[in-house]
Design a protein around this motif. Structure first.
Motif, PDB file in Angstrom:
ATOM      1  N   HIS A 149       0.932  -1.179  -0.034  1.00  0.00           N
ATOM      2  CA  HIS A 149      -0.092   0.079   0.022  1.00  0.00           C
ATOM      3  C   HIS A 149       0.669   1.247   0.004  1.00  0.00           C
ATOM      4  O   HIS A 149       1.997   1.096   0.631  1.00  0.00           O
ATOM      5  CB  HIS A 149      -1.096  -0.071   1.107  1.00  0.00           C
ATOM      6  N   GLU A 150       0.270   2.332  -0.457  1.00  0.00           N
ATOM      7  CA  GLU A 150       1.104   3.503  -0.541  1.00  0.00           C
ATOM      8  C   GLU A 150       1.545   4.207   0.658  1.00  0.00           C
ATOM      9  O   GLU A 150       2.383   4.649   0.904  1.00  0.00           O
ATOM     10  CB  GLU A 150       0.182   4.631  -1.228  1.00  0.00           C
ATOM     11  N   ALA A 151       0.548   3.577   1.758  1.00  0.00           N
ATOM     12  CA  ALA A 151       1.049   4.060   2.983  1.00  0.00           C
ATOM     13  C   ALA A 151       2.335   3.561   3.591  1.00  0.00           C
ATOM     14  O   ALA A 151       2.915   4.197   4.284  1.00  0.00           O
ATOM     15  CB  ALA A 151      -0.249   3.876   4.185  1.00  0.00           C
ATOM     16  N   ALA A 152       2.846   2.330   3.022  1.00  0.00           N
ATOM     17  CA  ALA A 152       3.925   1.778   3.494  1.00  0.00           C
ATOM     18  C   ALA A 152       5.092   2.260   2.875  1.00  0.00           C
ATOM     19  O   ALA A 152       6.278   2.464   3.433  1.00  0.00           O
ATOM     20  CB  ALA A 152       3.853   0.162   3.353  1.00  0.00           C
ATOM     21  N   LEU A 153       4.993   2.873   1.577  1.00  0.00           N
ATOM     22  CA  LEU A 153       5.788   3.526   0.999  1.00  0.00           C
ATOM     23  C   LEU A 153       6.123   5.051   1.609  1.00  0.00           C
ATOM     24  O   LEU A 153       7.113   5.354   1.600  1.00  0.00           O
ATOM     25  CB  LEU A 153       5.301   3.759  -0.562  1.00  0.00           C
ATOM     26  N   CYS A 154       5.272   5.554   2.242  1.00  0.00           N
ATOM     27  CA  CYS A 154       5.198   6.862   2.761  1.00  0.00           C
ATOM     28  C   CYS A 154       5.523   7.018   3.971  1.00  0.00           C
ATOM     29  O   CYS A 154       6.044   8.078   4.696  1.00  0.00           O
ATOM     30  CB  CYS A 154       3.785   7.879   2.388  1.00  0.00           C
ATOM     31  N   MET A 155       5.353   5.883   5.160  1.00  0.00           N
ATOM     32  CA  MET A 155       5.626   5.877   6.244  1.00  0.00           C
ATOM     33  C   MET A 155       7.313   6.183   6.795  1.00  0.00           C
ATOM     34  O   MET A 155       8.086   5.297   5.878  1.00  0.00           O
ATOM     35  CB  MET A 155       5.112   4.582   6.747  1.00  0.00           C
ATOM     36  N   GLU A 192      13.562 -11.824 -11.392  1.00  0.00           N
ATOM     37  CA  GLU A 192      12.720 -12.778 -11.908  1.00  0.00           C
ATOM     38  C   GLU A 192      11.713 -13.315 -11.088  1.00  0.00           C
ATOM     39  O   GLU A 192      10.357 -13.577 -11.519  1.00  0.00           O
ATOM     40  CB  GLU A 192      13.443 -13.784 -12.575  1.00  0.00           C
ATOM     41  N   ASN A 193      12.024 -13.531 -10.048  1.00  0.00           N
ATOM     42  CA  ASN A 193      11.213 -14.228  -8.891  1.00  0.00           C
ATOM     43  C   ASN A 193      10.134 -13.290  -7.959  1.00  0.00           C
ATOM     44  O   ASN A 193       9.629 -13.695  -7.143  1.00  0.00           O
ATOM     45  CB  ASN A 193      11.728 -15.112  -8.329  1.00  0.00           C
ATOM     46  N   VAL A 194      10.405 -11.980  -8.373  1.00  0.00           N
ATOM     47  CA  VAL A 194       9.862 -10.906  -7.416  1.00  0.00           C
ATOM     48  C   VAL A 194       8.900 -10.093  -8.133  1.00  0.00           C
ATOM     49  O   VAL A 194       9.471  -9.346  -9.255  1.00  0.00           O
ATOM     50  CB  VAL A 194      11.049 -10.039  -6.763  1.00  0.00           C
ATOM     51  N   THR A 195       7.525  -9.818  -7.958  1.00  0.00           N
ATOM     52  CA  THR A 195       6.790  -8.976  -8.358  1.00  0.00           C
ATOM     53  C   THR A 195       6.143  -8.030  -7.544  1.00  0.00           C
ATOM     54  O   THR A 195       5.753  -8.414  -6.312  1.00  0.00           O
ATOM     55  CB  THR A 195       5.535  -9.582  -9.092  1.00  0.00           C
ATOM     56  N   ILE A 196       6.339  -6.728  -7.401  1.00  0.00           N
ATOM     57  CA  ILE A 196       6.053  -5.636  -6.591  1.00  0.00           C
ATOM     58  C   ILE A 196       4.831  -4.882  -7.255  1.00  0.00           C
ATOM     59  O   ILE A 196       4.967  -4.542  -8.453  1.00  0.00           O
ATOM     60  CB  ILE A 196       7.019  -4.754  -6.228  1.00  0.00           C
ATOM     61  N   ARG A 197       3.473  -4.915  -6.645  1.00  0.00           N
ATOM     62  CA  ARG A 197       2.368  -4.091  -7.384  1.00  0.00           C
ATOM     63  C   ARG A 197       2.026  -3.235  -6.037  1.00  0.00           C
ATOM     64  O   ARG A 197       1.697  -3.428  -4.955  1.00  0.00           O
ATOM     65  CB  ARG A 197       1.072  -4.960  -7.621  1.00  0.00           C
ATOM     66  N   VAL A 198       1.664  -2.057  -6.299  1.00  0.00           N
ATOM     67  CA  VAL A 198       1.542  -0.834  -5.363  1.00  0.00           C
ATOM     68  C   VAL A 198       0.030  -0.611  -5.461  1.00  0.00           C
ATOM     69  O   VAL A 198      -0.592  -0.388  -6.493  1.00  0.00           O
ATOM     70  CB  VAL A 198       2.435   0.445  -5.758  1.00  0.00           C
ATOM     71  N   MET A 199      -0.688  -0.464  -4.230  1.00  0.00           N
ATOM     72  CA  MET A 199      -1.852   0.021  -4.141  1.00  0.00           C
ATOM     73  C   MET A 199      -1.999   1.658  -3.880  1.00  0.00           C
ATOM     74  O   MET A 199      -1.573   1.765  -2.607  1.00  0.00           O
ATOM     75  CB  MET A 199      -2.643  -0.690  -3.194  1.00  0.00           C
ATOM     76  N   ARG A 217      -8.834  -9.862  -4.659  1.00  0.00           N
ATOM     77  CA  ARG A 217      -9.549  -8.397  -4.584  1.00  0.00           C
ATOM     78  C   ARG A 217      -8.493  -7.301  -4.346  1.00  0.00           C
ATOM     79  O   ARG A 217      -8.555  -6.281  -5.032  1.00  0.00           O
ATOM     80  CB  ARG A 217     -10.481  -8.194  -3.550  1.00  0.00           C
ATOM     81  N   MET A 218      -7.402  -7.498  -3.468  1.00  0.00           N
ATOM     82  CA  MET A 218      -6.685  -6.481  -3.360  1.00  0.00           C
ATOM     83  C   MET A 218      -5.603  -5.954  -4.573  1.00  0.00           C
ATOM     84  O   MET A 218      -5.318  -5.185  -5.178  1.00  0.00           O
ATOM     85  CB  MET A 218      -5.623  -6.852  -2.038  1.00  0.00           C
ATOM     86  N   GLU A 219      -5.313  -7.341  -4.921  1.00  0.00           N
ATOM     87  CA  GLU A 219      -4.187  -7.345  -6.299  1.00  0.00           C
ATOM     88  C   GLU A 219      -5.024  -6.732  -7.460  1.00  0.00           C
ATOM     89  O   GLU A 219      -4.359  -5.969  -8.253  1.00  0.00           O
ATOM     90  CB  GLU A 219      -4.030  -8.739  -6.535  1.00  0.00           C
ATOM     91  N   GLN A 220      -6.149  -6.853  -7.470  1.00  0.00           N
ATOM     92  CA  GLN A 220      -7.433  -6.418  -8.619  1.00  0.00           C
ATOM     93  C   GLN A 220      -6.882  -4.593  -8.666  1.00  0.00           C
ATOM     94  O   GLN A 220      -7.232  -3.960  -9.706  1.00  0.00           O
ATOM     95  CB  GLN A 220      -8.477  -6.875  -8.673  1.00  0.00           C
ATOM     96  N   ARG A 221      -6.806  -4.088  -7.511  1.00  0.00           N
ATOM     97  CA  ARG A 221      -6.814  -2.804  -7.408  1.00  0.00           C
ATOM     98  C   ARG A 221      -5.503  -2.157  -7.153  1.00  0.00           C
ATOM     99  O   ARG A 221      -5.332  -0.872  -7.186  1.00  0.00           O
ATOM    100  CB  ARG A 221      -7.611  -2.335  -5.986  1.00  0.00           C
ATOM    101  N   CYS A 222      -4.512  -2.805  -7.393  1.00  0.00           N
ATOM    102  CA  CYS A 222      -3.190  -2.342  -7.617  1.00  0.00           C
ATOM    103  C   CYS A 222      -2.818  -2.147  -8.807  1.00  0.00           C
ATOM    104  O   CYS A 222      -3.258  -2.576  -9.786  1.00  0.00           O
ATOM    105  CB  CYS A 222      -2.150  -3.597  -6.903  1.00  0.00           C
ATOM    106  N   LEU A 223      -1.703  -1.126  -8.995  1.00  0.00           N
ATOM    107  CA  LEU A 223      -1.138  -1.050  -9.873  1.00  0.00           C
ATOM    108  C   LEU A 223      -0.384  -2.159 -10.686  1.00  0.00           C
ATOM    109  O   LEU A 223      -0.037  -2.937  -9.921  1.00  0.00           O
ATOM    110  CB  LEU A 223      -0.286   0.402  -9.884  1.00  0.00           C
ATOM    111  N   GLY A 224       0.048  -2.089 -12.121  1.00  0.00           N
ATOM    112  CA  GLY A 224       0.589  -3.114 -12.761  1.00  0.00           C
ATOM    113  C   GLY A 224       2.221  -3.056 -12.243  1.00  0.00           C
ATOM    114  O   GLY A 224       2.528  -1.935 -11.699  1.00  0.00           O
ATOM    115  N   PRO A 225       3.008  -3.943 -12.349  1.00  0.00           N
ATOM    116  CA  PRO A 225       4.317  -3.972 -11.671  1.00  0.00           C
ATOM    117  C   PRO A 225       5.257  -2.762 -12.463  1.00  0.00           C
ATOM    118  O   PRO A 225       5.767  -2.112 -11.772  1.00  0.00           O
ATOM    119  CB  PRO A 225       4.804  -5.318 -12.489  1.00  0.00           C
ATOM    120  N   ASP A 226       4.940  -2.639 -13.904  1.00  0.00           N
ATOM    121  CA  ASP A 226       5.747  -1.504 -14.518  1.00  0.00           C
ATOM    122  C   ASP A 226       5.292  -0.030 -13.701  1.00  0.00           C
ATOM    123  O   ASP A 226       6.194   0.596 -13.426  1.00  0.00           O
ATOM    124  CB  ASP A 226       5.472  -1.430 -15.919  1.00  0.00           C
TER     125      ASP A 226
END
Length: 286
Positions: A176-182, A204-211, A264-273
């Motif tokens: 979540h964006e909150a974790a990025l800003c904390m 290759e084995n890590v995917t990060i998606r931000v909400m 449901r959370m992943e559906q609301r996240c931004l894509g990896p890029d």
């Protein structure tokens, strides 16, 4: 007489799976003991994870219960073999320094075929660098001694090694964006941590998606969740962060519900890029 170590979460899980197998065919403890040629107390202790069980015995009991799932039986047999070599894993060196649930989490990550986690206010432990982890642990209540603090930091860094091991699990981190800003630590360190996050996303084995905040509400917004995929779906598990450490769930209903929560959370996240671009924008705003 040596003190018997309490069973680990995986050992308890093995026993619980054997209990479910017995209950599925409608046998009582007494009936199962007679079928296996042992006593009721032994069956009970094995199902509770208090007694070890050999891989051969797992296979015999599965055959006695007429379990048809070969992949499931193979996975349980592999779990049984682990207990035959106690103190053979790196996390065992922390057994007298950290809570048992911390060791259980490291063990589960080590054996996972895949991981999917959702973090709301902290960055994922497996993606933290040393300075950030230290800043997080410095907020512990009651305050940690210097020795305890450094043990926790060192342990977290060792956990990160799961991303480098042969056959490393595929990991999806929903942040979540909150974790990025904390703000844990100074601005320089936060920028360094976010840069580390971007570098880890190149694996290759890590995917990060931000909400982002703009995505609105989502399920389980008040807690972080880690879904651990086992070698077979029946051995999946969920780990939840709680004030005293971790809670582990493995009931079928819990697994189904938390898969839906993360879906449901992943559906609301931004894509990896787009997520990587978003992290860079947060860094620029610091």
């Amino acid at each position: 007489m040596a003190v018997r170590k309490p069973p680990t979460e995986r050992q308890r899980r093995l026993g619980a799976e054997l209990r479910k197998m017995r209950e599925h065919v409608g046998l009582s403890l007494t009936e199962a003991a007679a079928l296996h040629g042992t006593d009721r107390t032994t069956v009970s202790n094995i199902e509770a994870g208090r007694f070890g069980v050999s891989a051969d015995r797992v296979r015999v009991w599965a055959a006695n219960y007429s379990c048809p799932d070969a992949a499931y039986i193979d996975a349980l047999s592999a779990m049984a073999k682990e207990r035959r070599a106690p103190s053979a894993n790196w996390w065992d060196s922390y057994r007298d320094k950290l809570a048992v649930t911390a060791l259980d989490l490291a063990e589960m990550e080590h054996h996972a075929s895949a991981l999917r986690g959702a973090q709301i206010t902290h960055l994922p432990g497996l993606l933290q660098h040393e300075e950030y982890a230290r800043a997080v642990f410095q907020e512990a209540v009651p305050p940690l001694t210097t020795e305890a603090l450094e043990s926790r930091v060192a342990f977290r860094m060792r956990r990160c090694g799961v991303l480098d091991r042969p056959g490393a699990p595929a990991c999806t981190f929903l942040i979540h964006e909150a974790a990025l800003c904390m703000r844990f630590g100074e601005e320089r360190m936060i920028k360094s941590q976010l840069d580390h996050l971007l570098n880890q996303s190149d694996r290759e084995n890590v995917t990060i998606r931000v909400m982002p905040f703009a995505a609105g509400g989502f399920p389980s917004a008040g807690s972080s969740t880690l879904y651990v995929y086992g070698p077979v779906p029946q051995l999946d598990a969920v780990q939840l962060d709680i004030p005293t450490g971790s809670a582990f769930l493995s009931a079928e209903t819990h697994l189904t519900n938390y898969r839906l929560v993360l879906d449901r959370m992943e559906q609301r996240c931004l894509g990896p890029d787009r997520s990587r671009d978003f992290i860079r924008e947060v860094m620029q705003d610091l």
